[in-house]
Design a protein around this motif. Structure first.
Motif, PDB file in Angstrom:
ATOM      1  N   THR A  93       1.364   1.985  -7.067  1.00  0.00           N
ATOM      2  CA  THR A  93       0.675   2.398  -5.847  1.00  0.00           C
ATOM      3  C   THR A  93      -0.613   1.610  -5.745  1.00  0.00           C
ATOM      4  OG1 THR A  93       0.041   4.310  -4.507  1.00  0.00           O
ATOM      5  CG2 THR A  93      -0.725   4.300  -6.757  1.00  0.00           C
ATOM      6  N   LEU A 131       2.760  14.634   2.856  1.00  0.00           N
ATOM      7  CA  LEU A 131       2.919  13.210   2.567  1.00  0.00           C
ATOM      8  C   LEU A 131       3.487  12.459   3.762  1.00  0.00           C
ATOM      9  CD1 LEU A 131       2.867  10.909   0.424  1.00  0.00           C
ATOM     10  CD2 LEU A 131       5.217  11.557  -0.136  1.00  0.00           C
ATOM     11  N   VAL A 148       0.874  12.290   6.551  1.00  0.00           N
ATOM     12  CA  VAL A 148      -0.183  11.313   6.270  1.00  0.00           C
ATOM     13  C   VAL A 148       0.315   9.891   6.518  1.00  0.00           C
ATOM     14  CG1 VAL A 148      -1.636  10.315   4.456  1.00  0.00           C
ATOM     15  CG2 VAL A 148      -1.457  12.798   4.691  1.00  0.00           C
ATOM     16  N   ARG A 149       1.565   9.638   6.204  1.00  0.00           N
ATOM     17  CA  ARG A 149       2.138   8.297   6.461  1.00  0.00           C
ATOM     18  C   ARG A 149       1.993   7.928   7.934  1.00  0.00           C
ATOM     19  NH1 ARG A 149       3.796   3.058   5.989  1.00  0.00           N
ATOM     20  NH2 ARG A 149       5.983   2.760   6.502  1.00  0.00           N
ATOM     21  N   GLU A 172      -1.849   7.617   9.111  1.00  0.00           N
ATOM     22  CA  GLU A 172      -2.465   6.315   8.866  1.00  0.00           C
ATOM     23  C   GLU A 172      -1.988   5.281   9.883  1.00  0.00           C
ATOM     24  OE1 GLU A 172      -4.921   5.988   6.942  1.00  0.00           O
ATOM     25  OE2 GLU A 172      -4.757   7.928   5.937  1.00  0.00           O
ATOM     26  N   HIS A 201      -3.577   1.415   3.856  1.00  0.00           N
ATOM     27  CA  HIS A 201      -3.385   2.851   3.662  1.00  0.00           C
ATOM     28  C   HIS A 201      -1.936   3.236   3.946  1.00  0.00           C
ATOM     29  CE1 HIS A 201      -7.897   4.102   4.175  1.00  0.00           C
ATOM     30  NE2 HIS A 201      -7.732   3.116   3.307  1.00  0.00           N
ATOM     31  N   ILE A 243       0.831   4.836   1.076  1.00  0.00           N
ATOM     32  CA  ILE A 243       1.619   6.048   1.256  1.00  0.00           C
ATOM     33  C   ILE A 243       3.110   5.724   1.245  1.00  0.00           C
ATOM     34  CG2 ILE A 243       2.151   7.966   2.822  1.00  0.00           C
ATOM     35  CD1 ILE A 243      -0.493   8.265   1.381  1.00  0.00           C
ATOM     36  N   LYS A 244       3.478   4.570   1.779  1.00  0.00           N
ATOM     37  CA  LYS A 244       4.889   4.162   1.775  1.00  0.00           C
ATOM     38  C   LYS A 244       5.408   4.053   0.346  1.00  0.00           C
ATOM     39  CE  LYS A 244       8.638   2.320   3.806  1.00  0.00           C
ATOM     40  NZ  LYS A 244       9.390   1.658   2.751  1.00  0.00           N
ATOM     41  N   LEU A 281      -7.131  14.417   4.397  1.00  0.00           N
ATOM     42  CA  LEU A 281      -6.926  13.895   3.050  1.00  0.00           C
ATOM     43  C   LEU A 281      -7.525  14.818   1.989  1.00  0.00           C
ATOM     44  CD1 LEU A 281      -7.502  10.112   3.759  1.00  0.00           C
ATOM     45  CD2 LEU A 281      -5.370  11.150   2.941  1.00  0.00           C
ATOM     46  N   VAL A 289       0.101  11.177  -6.673  1.00  0.00           N
ATOM     47  CA  VAL A 289      -0.213  11.623  -5.319  1.00  0.00           C
ATOM     48  C   VAL A 289      -1.721  11.776  -5.144  1.00  0.00           C
ATOM     49  CG1 VAL A 289       0.141  13.478  -3.634  1.00  0.00           C
ATOM     50  CG2 VAL A 289       2.018  12.778  -5.137  1.00  0.00           C
ATOM     51  N   THR A 301      -3.668   8.447  -5.023  1.00  0.00           N
ATOM     52  CA  THR A 301      -3.464   7.714  -3.779  1.00  0.00           C
ATOM     53  C   THR A 301      -4.270   8.337  -2.654  1.00  0.00           C
ATOM     54  OG1 THR A 301      -1.246   7.035  -4.454  1.00  0.00           O
ATOM     55  CG2 THR A 301      -1.752   6.916  -2.112  1.00  0.00           C
ATOM     56  N   TYR A 302      -4.183   9.658  -2.512  1.00  0.00           N
ATOM     57  CA  TYR A 302      -4.977  10.330  -1.483  1.00  0.00           C
ATOM     58  C   TYR A 302      -6.470  10.084  -1.687  1.00  0.00           C
ATOM     59  CZ  TYR A 302      -0.915  13.118   0.065  1.00  0.00           C
ATOM     60  OH  TYR A 302       0.295  13.538   0.566  1.00  0.00           O
TER      61      TYR A 302
END
Length: 232
Positions: free
Chosen positions: A37, A64, A67-68, A71, A101, A105-106, A164, A180, A183-184
């Motif tokens: 990540t 999740l 959020v994808r 962004e 970003h 998330i991807k 977030l 997770v 990343t957040y």
């Protein structure tokens, strides 16, 4: 939101934008596989190995996937406003921040085997009806004037900061997976820097920025502190 999972072990996930190539997992790899990540260091990505330990809860999954697209919302609004007003702040944050970003998330979406809600990279294309409406509303607002467009930028970053932080709290209370949360946290750091940029430009134009989504105290604490080196 329906959870889509691939059968068997999780796959080793590689972001096509963040990585130049993808490795393959061995047949003996367990559920807790190493994935890659992005840590955002002033929105310049590096790759840190992290572990996906177990499936997410339903709530964490929904967050999740939201959020994808969230962004992507930021990226798409900024690209649209750049095309309208030609202000480089929108292009820079869209291409050097929000795209990274999205990519970070991807990595997680792929690692958990979920169907990517971003089915089209086209600007303004969204799966989530709430995000689509918000995109249309924000673009309409940003078309009013170049100053209002900057205010839209501030709103989006406040919106991201709140979501977030909520996502981090939810993850800690849920499966508490470092992959997770890290990343957040990286995205949250980047959003604080983006807010600093928008507020700085607004104040440079002689205006006073007022909080739009989070508390004024939260905004003041962010903009009155130095830019962060995210991930360090």
């Amino acid at each position: 939101m329906k959870i889509h999972k691939k059968t068997g072990s999780f796959l080793l996930a590689c972001s096509l934008v963040l990585l130049t190539g993808c490795g393959s997992s061995s047949a003996s790899t367990s559920l807790a596989e190493t994935v890659a990540t992005a840590n955002m260091i002033s929105d310049t990505s590096t790759i840190t190995p992290i572990i996906v330990e177990q499936p997410l809860t339903v709530a964490e999954t929904e967050t999740l996937l939201f959020v994808r697209e969230e962004e992507k919302l930021a990226r798409d609004v900024y690209l649209t406003l750049y095309n309208q007003w030609g202000s480089n702040i929108f292009q820079n944050i869209a291409n050097n921040g929000e795209q990274q970003h999205m990519d970070a998330i991807k990595v997680l979406v792929d690692a958990f085997g979920y169907v990517d809600p971003v089915s089209s990279n086209e600007v303004g294309a969204f799966t989530d009806a709430e995000i689509l409406k918000l995109y249309n509303d924000l673009v309409a607002r940003g078309m009013i004037s170049s100053q209002e467009a900057l205010m839209v930028g501030g709103f989006i970053e406040e919106y991201d900061i709140k979501d977030l932080q909520d996502a981090i709290d939810e993850a800690k209370q849920g499966t508490n997976q470092a992959a997770v949360i890290q990343t957040y946290d990286s995205l949250l750091c980047g959003s604080r820097n983006h807010l600093r940029s928008f507020v700085g430009q607004i104040e440079k134009d002689g205006l006073v920025y007022q909080a739009q989504y989070v508390s004024q105290a939260t905004v003041d604490a962010i903009v009155n502190s130095p830019e962060e080196k995210c991930g360090q």
